[in-house]
Design an enzyme around this catalytic site. Structure first.
Site, PDB file in Angstrom:
ATOM      1  N   ASP A  85       0.987  -1.155  -0.071  1.00 36.14           N
ATOM      2  CA  ASP A  85      -0.059   0.176  -0.011  1.00 36.14           C
ATOM      3  C   ASP A  85       0.763   1.236  -0.096  1.00 36.14           C
ATOM      4  O   ASP A  85       0.667   2.278   0.053  1.00 36.14           O
ATOM      5  CB  ASP A  85      -1.172  -0.101   1.306  1.00 36.14           C
ATOM      6  CG  ASP A  85      -0.407  -0.076   2.483  1.00 36.14           C
ATOM      7  OD1 ASP A  85       0.793   0.004   2.391  1.00 36.14           O
ATOM      8  OD2 ASP A  85      -1.161  -0.101   3.496  1.00 36.14           O
ATOM      9  N   ASP A 108      -1.166  -6.568  -0.740  1.00 35.00           N
ATOM     10  CA  ASP A 108      -1.206  -5.905   0.585  1.00 35.00           C
ATOM     11  C   ASP A 108      -2.641  -5.225   0.873  1.00 35.00           C
ATOM     12  O   ASP A 108      -3.262  -4.556   0.039  1.00 35.00           O
ATOM     13  CB  ASP A 108      -0.473  -4.671   0.725  1.00 35.00           C
ATOM     14  CG  ASP A 108       0.119  -4.360   1.938  1.00 35.00           C
ATOM     15  OD1 ASP A 108      -0.044  -5.034   2.839  1.00 35.00           O
ATOM     16  OD2 ASP A 108       0.918  -3.446   1.968  1.00 35.00           O
ATOM     17  N   LYS A 111      -1.157  -9.703   2.498  1.00 30.14           N
ATOM     18  CA  LYS A 111      -0.248  -9.188   3.850  1.00 30.14           C
ATOM     19  C   LYS A 111      -1.448  -8.444   4.533  1.00 30.14           C
ATOM     20  O   LYS A 111      -2.136  -7.662   3.730  1.00 30.14           O
ATOM     21  CB  LYS A 111       0.773  -8.472   3.406  1.00 30.14           C
ATOM     22  CG  LYS A 111       1.413  -7.832   4.693  1.00 30.14           C
ATOM     23  CD  LYS A 111       2.937  -7.211   4.200  1.00 30.14           C
ATOM     24  CE  LYS A 111       2.965  -6.004   3.832  1.00 30.14           C
ATOM     25  NZ  LYS A 111       2.463  -4.856   4.680  1.00 30.14           N
ATOM     26  N   GLU A 130      -1.499  -5.841   8.264  1.00 28.23           N
ATOM     27  CA  GLU A 130      -0.709  -5.292   9.199  1.00 28.23           C
ATOM     28  C   GLU A 130      -1.510  -5.555  10.727  1.00 28.23           C
ATOM     29  O   GLU A 130      -2.573  -5.590  10.740  1.00 28.23           O
ATOM     30  CB  GLU A 130      -0.701  -3.764   9.235  1.00 28.23           C
ATOM     31  CG  GLU A 130       0.077  -3.269   8.025  1.00 28.23           C
ATOM     32  CD  GLU A 130       0.285  -1.712   7.975  1.00 28.23           C
ATOM     33  OE1 GLU A 130      -0.155  -1.008   9.067  1.00 28.23           O
ATOM     34  OE2 GLU A 130       0.901  -1.300   6.831  1.00 28.23           O
ATOM     35  N   GLU A 179       8.867  -4.217  10.709  1.00 22.53           N
ATOM     36  CA  GLU A 179       9.307  -3.021  10.221  1.00 22.53           C
ATOM     37  C   GLU A 179       9.717  -2.071  11.338  1.00 22.53           C
ATOM     38  O   GLU A 179       9.136  -1.869  12.271  1.00 22.53           O
ATOM     39  CB  GLU A 179       8.010  -2.382   9.364  1.00 22.53           C
ATOM     40  CG  GLU A 179       8.462  -0.936   8.991  1.00 22.53           C
ATOM     41  CD  GLU A 179       7.516  -0.383   7.621  1.00 22.53           C
ATOM     42  OE1 GLU A 179       6.552  -1.140   7.463  1.00 22.53           O
ATOM     43  OE2 GLU A 179       7.763   0.716   7.521  1.00 22.53           O
TER      44      GLU A 179
HETATM   45  O1  KIV Z   1       3.405  -1.280   1.712  1.00 24.64           O
HETATM   46  C1  KIV Z   1       4.530  -1.718   1.821  1.00 24.64           C
HETATM   47  O2  KIV Z   1       5.304  -1.437   0.751  1.00 24.64           O
HETATM   48  C2  KIV Z   1       5.054  -2.347   2.731  1.00 24.64           C
HETATM   49  C3  KIV Z   1       6.713  -2.536   2.934  1.00 24.64           C
HETATM   50  C4  KIV Z   1       7.140  -1.219   3.332  1.00 24.64           C
HETATM   51  C5  KIV Z   1       6.731  -3.588   3.943  1.00 24.64           C
HETATM   52  O3  KIV Z   1       4.368  -3.090   3.754  1.00 24.64           O
END
Ligand code: KIV
Length: 281
Positions: free
Chosen positions: A43, A82, A111, A113, A180
């Protein structure tokens, strides 16, 4: 052969995992030819591609659009889609539908968070047969509660929470975990205490792999002097210089030359036009 989730799991403690972001077709081709194991359609595209100040601006539609572009490059690397802010915060069923949209667009896995409080969502996505990558530490989607983009895990309490969250996500079935911006010793301790690979960004060398944003590592984006970014090229500088040379060539009438233009076939004559475009009588 395409990279699979099992290939990534098997690299734990044996071979460093390489992950890089890509958000479109040509970039996916570049990073895949560069030999990465994982392409993350992150994202972060809201910031580095679309010019927003925060990743919170990314929507499901945006993510689906860009995951599709990356997938059409048919990379060998595993493609991670993401889940953006508010796509897994409202309800478990909505989360599964959103994860499925990313898979239908071409992602291999998703993915998300967050720690323990996201376990019901992680479980439901896994139940829909979609592999999940976790993401702990600095989680940019929580920037308004964390009070900015700060290194996480600097107090004993915070360290315990991170370790508990990492263990919970691993036990729930996540196949890998992004860490991160957490201190190197904390990332190393987490890496040693879970059975799944960790992929660090700004978290030091003790992780099982590393991830960087394409625009940062290639110098394609705006200048961003972050401690943990190593810049391997200066694509923006080269592109600005190339456009500058093109502009000068056009203005000085050096471009195009005869060899860069099409000719008419023999025997074809052009109409005789008067000034202003009317055919002469
Ligand atoms: O969205 C993204 O690019 C990320 C990375 C910085 C790990 O989550």
């Amino acid at each position: 052969m395409r990279v699979t989730v099992d290939d990534i799991r098997a690299k734990k403690s044996t071979q460093p995992i390489v992950m890089v972001t890509a958000y479109d077709f040509p970039t996916a081709r570049i990073v895949d030819e560069g030999g990465v194991d994982i392409i993350l359609v992150g994202d972060t595209l809201a910031e580095v591609v679309l010019g927003y100040q925060e990743t919170l601006a990314a929507t499901m539609d945006t993510m689906v659009h860009h995951v599709g572009a990356v997938a059409r490059a048919r990379p060998r690397a595993l493609v991670v889609g993401d889940l953006p802010w508010m796509s897994f915060h409202v309800s478990v069923p909505e989360t599964v539908v959103n994860a499925a949209r990313l898979i239908r667009a071409g992602a291999d896995v998703v993915k998300l968070e967050g720690g323990k409080k996201r376990l019901p969502m992680v479980r439901a996505i896994l139940d829909a047969e979609i592999p999940v990558m976790g993401h702990l530490g600095l989680t940019p989607q929580s920037v308004h509660v964390t009070g900015g983009y700060k290194v996480q895990g600097k107090t004993e309490n915070a360290i315990h929470t991170l370790i508990d969250d990492a263990k919970a996500l691993a036990n729930e079935g996540c196949f890998a975990l992004v860490l991160e911006c957490i201190p190197e010793p904390v990332a190393k301790t987490i890496t040693n205490s879970i059975a799944i690979p960790t992929i660090g960004i700004g978290s030091g060398s003790g992780c099982d792999g590393q991830v960087l944003v394409f625009h940062d590592l290639t110098g394609y984006g705006e200048d961003l002097s972050t401690k943990y970014v190593r810049r391997y090229a200066s694509l923006k500088g080269e592109a600005v210089a190339a456009v500058g040379r093109y502009a000068a060539d056009v203005r000085e009438r050096r471009f195009p030359t005869k060899n860069e233009a099409y000719r008419l076939p023999k025997g074809i004559t052009l109409p005789d036009l008067a000034p202003g475009g009317r055919t002469r009588q």
